[in-house]
Scaffold this active site. Structure first.
Site, mmCIF file in Angstrom:
data_model
loop_
_atom_site.group_PDB
_atom_site.id
_atom_site.type_symbol
_atom_site.label_atom_id
_atom_site.label_comp_id
_atom_site.label_asym_id
_atom_site.label_seq_id
_atom_site.Cartn_x
_atom_site.Cartn_y
_atom_site.Cartn_z
ATOM 1 N N GLY A 34 51.182 -32.471 2.568
ATOM 2 C CA GLY A 34 51.842 -33.357 1.301
ATOM 3 C C GLY A 34 52.770 -31.731 1.170
ATOM 4 O O GLY A 34 53.216 -31.098 1.554
ATOM 5 N N CYS A 53 47.403 -29.404 7.008
ATOM 6 C CA CYS A 53 48.868 -28.991 6.904
ATOM 7 C C CYS A 53 48.226 -28.111 5.558
ATOM 8 O O CYS A 53 47.164 -27.386 4.986
ATOM 9 C CB CYS A 53 49.788 -29.845 6.987
ATOM 10 S SG CYS A 53 51.303 -29.224 6.313
ATOM 11 N N TYR A 54 49.362 -28.823 4.064
ATOM 12 C CA TYR A 54 48.482 -28.537 2.761
ATOM 13 C C TYR A 54 47.542 -29.085 2.620
ATOM 14 O O TYR A 54 46.636 -27.819 1.439
ATOM 15 C CB TYR A 54 49.289 -29.565 1.827
ATOM 16 C CG TYR A 54 49.593 -28.948 0.118
ATOM 17 C CD1 TYR A 54 50.126 -28.484 -0.267
ATOM 18 C CD2 TYR A 54 48.578 -29.826 -0.286
ATOM 19 C CE1 TYR A 54 50.297 -27.876 -1.747
ATOM 20 C CE2 TYR A 54 48.741 -29.653 -1.204
ATOM 21 C CZ TYR A 54 49.270 -28.873 -2.740
ATOM 22 O OH TYR A 54 48.606 -28.397 -3.741
ATOM 23 N N HIS A 78 49.691 -31.105 12.381
ATOM 24 C CA HIS A 78 48.844 -33.007 12.412
ATOM 25 C C HIS A 78 48.518 -33.703 13.191
ATOM 26 O O HIS A 78 49.205 -34.280 14.135
ATOM 27 C CB HIS A 78 50.135 -33.318 11.512
ATOM 28 C CG HIS A 78 50.962 -32.559 10.511
ATOM 29 N ND1 HIS A 78 50.490 -33.645 9.024
ATOM 30 C CD2 HIS A 78 51.693 -32.271 10.411
ATOM 31 C CE1 HIS A 78 51.318 -32.977 8.072
ATOM 32 N NE2 HIS A 78 51.729 -31.957 8.559
ATOM 33 N N GLU A 90 47.423 -36.580 13.591
ATOM 34 C CA GLU A 90 47.422 -37.707 12.484
ATOM 35 C C GLU A 90 48.773 -38.522 14.015
ATOM 36 O O GLU A 90 49.381 -39.521 14.219
ATOM 37 C CB GLU A 90 47.539 -38.530 12.151
ATOM 38 C CG GLU A 90 48.537 -37.937 10.447
ATOM 39 C CD GLU A 90 48.247 -36.426 9.606
ATOM 40 O OE1 GLU A 90 47.869 -35.633 10.897
ATOM 41 O OE2 GLU A 90 49.464 -36.155 9.597
ATOM 42 N N SER A 101 55.942 -67.443 1.787
ATOM 43 C CA SER A 101 57.930 -67.501 2.846
ATOM 44 C C SER A 101 57.750 -66.886 4.096
ATOM 45 O O SER A 101 58.511 -67.311 4.646
ATOM 46 C CB SER A 101 58.164 -65.290 2.075
ATOM 47 O OG SER A 101 56.940 -64.766 2.997
ATOM 48 N N GLY A 102 56.469 -67.551 4.671
ATOM 49 C CA GLY A 102 56.144 -67.617 6.121
ATOM 50 C C GLY A 102 56.754 -66.624 6.547
ATOM 51 O O GLY A 102 56.420 -66.335 7.714
ATOM 52 N N GLY A 103 56.330 -65.423 5.946
ATOM 53 C CA GLY A 103 56.218 -63.694 6.609
ATOM 54 C C GLY A 103 54.855 -63.860 6.820
ATOM 55 O O GLY A 103 53.669 -64.851 6.473
ATOM 56 N N VAL A 104 54.252 -62.726 7.914
ATOM 57 C CA VAL A 104 52.879 -62.551 8.101
ATOM 58 C C VAL A 104 51.731 -62.250 6.763
ATOM 59 O O VAL A 104 50.724 -63.075 6.701
ATOM 60 C CB VAL A 104 53.032 -61.308 9.145
ATOM 61 C CG1 VAL A 104 51.489 -61.106 9.463
ATOM 62 C CG2 VAL A 104 54.145 -61.387 10.005
ATOM 63 N N ASP A 105 52.256 -61.563 5.983
ATOM 64 C CA ASP A 105 51.302 -61.115 4.828
ATOM 65 C C ASP A 105 51.193 -62.449 4.236
ATOM 66 O O ASP A 105 50.024 -62.940 4.316
ATOM 67 C CB ASP A 105 51.697 -60.277 4.086
ATOM 68 C CG ASP A 105 52.265 -59.187 4.680
ATOM 69 O OD1 ASP A 105 51.744 -58.909 6.086
ATOM 70 O OD2 ASP A 105 53.260 -57.950 3.872
ATOM 71 N N SER A 106 51.376 -63.133 4.288
ATOM 72 C CA SER A 106 51.935 -63.960 2.893
ATOM 73 C C SER A 106 50.977 -65.775 3.470
ATOM 74 O O SER A 106 50.065 -65.260 3.131
ATOM 75 C CB SER A 106 52.818 -64.829 1.744
ATOM 76 O OG SER A 106 53.351 -65.253 2.782
ATOM 77 N N THR A 107 51.722 -65.758 4.611
ATOM 78 C CA THR A 107 50.875 -66.656 5.664
ATOM 79 C C THR A 107 49.289 -66.437 5.910
ATOM 80 O O THR A 107 48.676 -67.334 6.021
ATOM 81 C CB THR A 107 51.643 -67.130 6.850
ATOM 82 O OG1 THR A 107 52.952 -66.939 6.230
ATOM 83 C CG2 THR A 107 50.908 -67.960 7.760
ATOM 84 N N LYS A 111 49.070 -53.246 7.544
ATOM 85 C CA LYS A 111 49.654 -54.280 8.861
ATOM 86 C C LYS A 111 49.720 -55.255 10.218
ATOM 87 O O LYS A 111 48.994 -56.151 10.346
ATOM 88 C CB LYS A 111 51.408 -54.341 8.443
ATOM 89 C CG LYS A 111 52.649 -55.048 9.221
ATOM 90 C CD LYS A 111 53.419 -55.872 8.319
ATOM 91 C CE LYS A 111 54.133 -57.233 7.963
ATOM 92 N NZ LYS A 111 54.212 -57.397 6.796
#
Ligand code: XMP
Length: 592
Positions: free
Chosen positions: A58, A85-86, A172, A174, A226-232, A376
């Site tokens: 952080g 790190c932090y 890091h 990651e 909306s036709g987007g990935v998440d809502s579909t 995602k």
């Protein structure tokens, strides 16, 4: 929490306010171990059953008042701990070591020299490159810790108390630039913390469908899609869980959609069977509200407000506020975390969530968010598992306000101005410089589009030219640049149609040529800059990105660009085709 919890996490990442905590969590899940984020100050009693704790990096200093803290009891619970790190500095600070402000920071690549034995470095030896981003450092390790790695500027780049299973790394693991980063995380998970593989996004469908049935408890679910990935994907899971009788997809056509979009969304949902889809045609309301408006933020605000009122009307007239309906949403894990803390969600999203009817449902716990624990890329995997078409899952991101923020407007008529390096065009676009927003004119380069160093040249020009934040290069035009001027214009049906056709051509040719797969997003922008019978020009903005936070402008292969120019210049009213050369920062991806 509206939706039930997921599986029990074996690893918990404590969030100390850095941008890295989602990345760490995603990488751990990629290694097949379920992991969740908690605030750093979490009560250790809530970590029962957790095998390992990661304290993230952080931006704070451990000795500063108000910096994120951990309860030191986490070091005595018997769980393995990795401080990054932090996180390493916090560990040292609490356990009797010393943390000091470094003379100079260490940012970017460095070389780690291993100097001791520690199970997190099993199978790795010698010297390897790591990614650093810090100013403070641990200058004395706590008692019982041994130093196991150092760099030229950081003598304690890694420390370990092997018997208590406490590990710190200043770098890091990651980030992709750290060589052996995934091996180090994997060693911590399996070699140190004793985790077992328990996570695969594709295996979540059955569990999530159970959750949906549990939350719905016999009620119906409606979604704004909306036709987007998440809502579909979220909708499709609900459909699988409850069947077509009990779910509805509600779609608002704002008139700001791309070519063929409403039909695409409609057929994507129709293909799922049943009478599940309802579209509200609200084009006139949106265009009416945007008449005469030129300011980008005002445009967003008006669109948000119009959305609210259309949603309200749908909720009322469709009886969706009755007790036998609950709301489904495509919220994903980063939004879940953000909305628990400092949400920086943009205006349009805030507006959508603020509809009074929806707030009432949230307050009554009548909401289901099937993807609330997923990232995602995990949503895409799950979408594949339940058989959604690739064409839907691999769609590029598209902004909520639609084509409106890609159809630039102008209040006045003004001419271009010749500068030493190109032409200053009186069309302003948004940028990010430092941490603040800029809104400035653009520089048009008449030549050099094909040069290898053109993007670098554009970057240098932005740094040295007062008052600009973006550079474009001319690809083709009907008229000489010296004749160009802006005309007073706003969003109307003619200009929207022009943009929609341009965007449609770009999408088609990019799909056919395969270029679509080489870019993360490819906005097409209409700017009110032209001459004579051609009042507008088209800007092509292909970019590479990982998350939209930063982006690299990319070139278009010459043969594809030539075809694009040929077709785009055939559109009525289109004067020129320009290629945006600006990275983010200093430009934003969208022009508004
Ligand atoms: P910028 O332009 O800020 O865009 O570099 C970053 C990403 O966010 C998208 N974007 C939006 N999405 N509502 C949205 O839902 C908005 O108002 C909005 N503005 C930008 C943009 O397309 C890019 O992917």
């Amino acid at each position: 929490m509206s939706s039930p919890r997921g599986p029990n996490p074996q690893i918990v990442v404590l969030d100390t306010g850095g941008q890295y905590c989602h990345l760490i969590t995603r990488k751990i899940r990629e290694l097949g171990v379920y992991c969740e984020i908690r605030p750093s100050e979490v009560d250790p009693a809530q970590l029962k059953g957790v095998r390992g704790i990661v304290i993230s990096g952080g931006p704070s200093s451990v000795y500063e008042e108000g910096s994120p803290q951990v309860d030191p009891a986490i070091f005595n619970r018997g769980a393995a701990v990795l401080g990054i790190c932090y996180g390493q500095q916090l560990m040292a600070w609490h356990l009797g070591g010393t943390v000091s402000k470094g003379e100079r920071g260490e940012y970017g690549l460095a070389w780690l020299e291993l100097s001791g034995q520690a199970p997190i470095f099993d199978g790795i030896s010698g010297r390897f490159s790591i990614w650093m981003s810090h100013r403070d450092t641990v200058t004395a390790a706590p008692p019982d810790f041994q130093v196991v790695g150092s760099t030229e500027t950081c003598s304690i780049a890694s420390m370990a108390d092997v018997s208590r299973r406490l590990y710190g790394v200043q770098f890091h693991p990651e980030v992709v630039h750290t060589e052996h980063g995934m091996e180090i995380l994997s060693n911590f998970l399996f070699g140190v913390a004793g985790c077992v593989k328990d996570w695969s996004p594709r295996a979540q469908a059955a569990r999530i469908e159970d959750e949906i049935r549990q939350v719905a408890a016999g009620r119906n679910i409606f979604f704004f899609v909306s036709g987007g990935v998440d809502s579909t994907v979220a909708f499709s899971l609900c459909l699988k869980a409850l069947g077509p009788e009990k779910v509805r997809a509600l779609y608002v056509d704002t008139g700001l959609m791309r070519e063929g979009e409403t039909d695409f969304v409609k057929s994507a949902f129709a293909a799922r069977g049943g009478d599940i889809f309802a579209a509200e045609h609200a084009e006139e309301r949106f265009l009416g509200a945007l008449r005469g408006v030129t300011d980008p933020e005002q445009k967003r605000h008006i669109i948000g407000e119009s959305f609210v009122s259309v949603q309200e009307a749908i909720l009322e007239s469709g009886h969706y506020l009755d007790q036998n309906w609950i709301l489904g949403q495509g919220t994903i894990y980063p939004d879940t975390i953000e909305s628990g803390g400092t949400s920086k969600a943009d205006l349009i999203k805030t507006h959508h969530n603020r509809v009074a009817g929806i707030q009432k449902l949230i307050a009554e716990n009548r909401i289901v968010e099937p993807l609330h624990l997923l990232y995602k890329d995990e949503v895409r995997e799950l979408g594949r598992e339940i058989g959604l078409p690739e064409a839907l899952l691999e769609r590029h991101p598209f902004p909520g306000p639609g084509l409106a923020i890609r159809c630039l407007c102008s209040e006045t008529e003004a001419r271009v101005e010749k500068l030493a390096e190109g032409w200053l065009a009186p069309v302003r676009s948004v940028g990010v410089q430092g941490d603040s927003r800029s809104y400035r004119p653009v520089l048009v380069l008449e030549e050099g589009l094909a040069d290898a160093g053109i993007h670098e040249r554009a970057g240098n020009l932005i740094n040295k030219t007062q008052g600009i934040n973006r550079v474009v290069a001319l690809a083709a035009s009907h008229t000489p640049i010296s004749d160009w001027k802006t005309t007073a214009s706003w969003i109307d049906a003619t200009r929207l149609d022009r943009l929609r056709r341009a965007d449609g051509i770009v999408r088609r040719l990019c799909r056919e040529s395969g270029f679509e797969q080489h870019v993360w997003q490819f906005p097409v922008v209409l700017i009110p800059l032209g001459a004579g019978q051609w009042p507008d020009s088209v800007v092509l903005r292909p970019i590479h990105s990982v998350d939209g936070m930063t982006a690299r402008a990319v070139s278009i292969p010459p043969d594809l660009l030539a075809r694009l120019c040929r077709e785009l210049l055939e559109i009525e009213g289109v004067n020129a085709v320009l290629l945006d050369l600006t990275h983010k920062p200093p430009g934003t991806i969208e022009w508004e």
